[in-house]
Design an enzyme around this catalytic site. Structure first.
Site, PDB file in Angstrom:
ATOM      1  N   GLY A 353       1.202  -0.457  -9.497  1.00 52.22           N
ATOM      2  CA  GLY A 353       1.893  -1.318  -8.545  1.00 52.22           C
ATOM      3  C   GLY A 353       2.529  -0.443  -7.489  1.00 52.22           C
ATOM      4  N   SER A 359       2.710  -1.315 -13.590  1.00 55.48           N
ATOM      5  CA  SER A 359       1.321  -0.871 -13.470  1.00 55.48           C
ATOM      6  C   SER A 359       0.570  -1.412 -14.678  1.00 55.48           C
ATOM      7  CB  SER A 359       1.235   0.659 -13.441  1.00 55.48           C
ATOM      8  OG  SER A 359       1.879   1.193 -12.307  1.00 55.48           O
ATOM      9  N   HIS A 377      -7.505  -1.362  -6.379  1.00 57.24           N
ATOM     10  CA  HIS A 377      -7.009  -0.052  -6.837  1.00 57.24           C
ATOM     11  C   HIS A 377      -5.500  -0.044  -7.004  1.00 57.24           C
ATOM     12  CE1 HIS A 377      -5.400   0.549  -2.881  1.00 57.24           C
ATOM     13  NE2 HIS A 377      -5.245   1.852  -2.986  1.00 57.24           N
ATOM     14  N   LYS A 462       7.852  11.329  -6.280  1.00 56.36           N
ATOM     15  CA  LYS A 462       7.093  10.983  -5.072  1.00 56.36           C
ATOM     16  C   LYS A 462       7.037  12.151  -4.122  1.00 56.36           C
ATOM     17  CE  LYS A 462       6.007   7.341  -3.817  1.00 56.36           C
ATOM     18  NZ  LYS A 462       4.759   6.548  -3.900  1.00 56.36           N
TER      19      LYS A 462
END
Length: 463
Positions: A353, A359, A377, A462
């Site tokens: 996600g 996810s 995806h 990230k």
């Protein structure tokens, strides 16, 4: 969209009323359906505007290969590892910080240094080059290299971590940029997440993959870094110059596969794919090293490694097509996975996600012929990066952010966030993405995949 001039085939989008479609993304898909070699053009529910071809597009071409329909980050993909721990067993914030010290986050970062022989080994062999690399340097990633586990890993990577390639087809600038970027995450939407399995959706399949309720897992999302970017850029320019594309925009240019440029791009694309497979595997080794260092010998088994920016020659409906999946994932069922360790289950599909949201792990059913055996995806953007973070110029606000700082903080409540570039982090805010639960629901209701497990993040790294 039904075929209409100048389209040569329909352009189908598999979505629901709850999915907001961007008119420009729909137009881009119709433009792809107007290409002479197009035989099948569709898009998954995560469709959004891309460069020339939308993200989420699946395009089947007859005897042609299209660099823009693969994209700049060749073999950007997903990898999922499961741990023996449950939520609460270990301090996930500490392990996340350890991983961030070992894996450089963000753009332009360096890690594993390769000489000419080393990068050629990666280009030619993909993940299988790693045993060679371990003998050539003392990099810390190799501390977690286990020959016995490595053999099992190879069986759990799409194409066993290798596509045919040729170093001679790779631009020299790509080789220069790639020599020091293996083992780095990159920027944009790339991430490493420590998640826990919140819900088991198919107990039998989950057990087969070694998953259980509340288990801690690690998900890695990254690609071919600057190495793949330079290859993509070079061959998009090459395609734009051939006579077939004289009246066509650069980002809609294709290459006939029988000409030299087409053959070279296929070989260079394979090189970038091999680089990306190797990059994710080295990051997985570094993650394993962190767990081993903190908790003693810890088995972190690979569930699967799947690509979502790739073109492959496949047979569909009796025709051999170059199937381009740009921001889409292969979803083969058990029959197409014959001869692999997934012959009984179907191919695993890793569907993230956004940071702060769920996810999924799914498996292909073999009933997705209408989408050329492809699914989404991820969640897909509903907001541009500029809209999410706002824009300033010379200290003056040009465009207000559509996501406030308070909204962003609330959306990340309970999640440890480590960011390589704090200035851009709101670009990847949960509010900038579609609802992952709805996107996955569409896939499951279409019968293309079965949902195995739903995971939610505890810590996010990230770029």
């Amino acid at each position: 969209m039904k075929r209409r001039d100048p389209m040569v085939t329909d352009a189908t989008i598999f979505a629901s009323r709850a999915i907001k479609l961007e008119p420009d993304a729909v137009r881009q898909l119709c433009d792809a359906a107007a290409l002479p070699p197009a035989r099948k053009v569709c898009a998954t529910a995560d469709i959004h505007v891309g460069f020339g071809v939308p993200i989420g597009a699946v395009i089947g071409l007859d005897n042609a290969i299209m660099p823009p329909a693969v994209g700049y980050d060749i073999n950007c993909g997903m990898r999922l590892l499961h741990t023996p721990f449950s939520k609460g067993d270990i301090d996930t914030d500490k392990i996340a910080a350890s991983i961030a010290r070992d894996i450089p986050l963000g753009e332009g970062r360096e890690n594993v240094q390769l000489d000419k022989a080393g990068i050629e080994a990666v280009i030619n062999q993909g993940v299988a080059a790693i045993p060679v690399l371990t003998q050539k340097s003392g990099h810390r990633a190799w501390e977690a290299f286990d020959p016995d586990q490595f053999a099992d890993d190879l069986e759990r990577i799409e194409e066993n971590g290798h596509l045919p390639a040729d170093p001679g087809a790779v631009p020299s600038i790509a080789t220069q940029r790639g020599r020091n970027q293996l083992g780095t995450l990159g920027g944009g939407n790339h991430f490493i997440e420590i998640q826990h399995v919140q819900e088991i959706l198919d107990p039998a399949l989950a057990k087969t993959f070694g998953l259980f309720s509340n288990q801690l897992v690690v998900m890695i999302h990254s690609g071919s870094r600057r190495f793949g970017y330079e290859i993509a850029d070079e061959y998009m320019n090459v395609a734009a110059r051939i006579p077939e594309n004289a009246e066509r925009h650069k980002m809609l240019s294709y290459l006939p596969v029988h000409i030299s440029a087409g053959k070279k791009y296929i070989a260079a694309m394979g090189a970038a794919a091999n680089f990306a497979f190797t990059n994710r595997h080295i990051m997985a080794l570094l993650v394993r090293r962190c767990f081993n260092r903190m908790f003693g010998p810890t088995p972190l088994k690979l569930v699967y490694d799947v690509t979502h920016n790739m073109a492959k020659l496949e047979e569909h409906g009796g025709a051999r097509l170059w199937v381009h999946r740009k921001g889409a994932t292969r979803a083969f069922g058990p029959e197409r996975m014959s001869g692999t360790v997934f012959a009984d289950t179907g191919q695993p599909i890793i569907t993230p996600g956004s940071m702060g949201t769920a996810s999924y792990l799914l498996v292909g059913t073999g009933k997705s012929d209408e989408s050329l055996c492809s699914v989404n995806h991820g969640a897909g953007r509903v907001m541009s990066r500029t809209a999410a973070r706002g824009k300033t110029r010379r200290g003056r606000v040009v465009a207000e952010a559509l996501i406030s700082d308070d909204q962003f903080k609330r959306s990340m409540k309970g999640v440890k966030l480590i960011a390589g570039d704090r200035r851009k982090i709101k670009e990847e805010a949960p509010g900038a993405y579609k609802n992952i639960d709805e996107v996955v629901r569409i896939v499951v209701e279409c019968g293309w995949a079965k949902a195995v497990a739903r995971m939610v993040p505890l810590a996010v790294l990230k770029g």
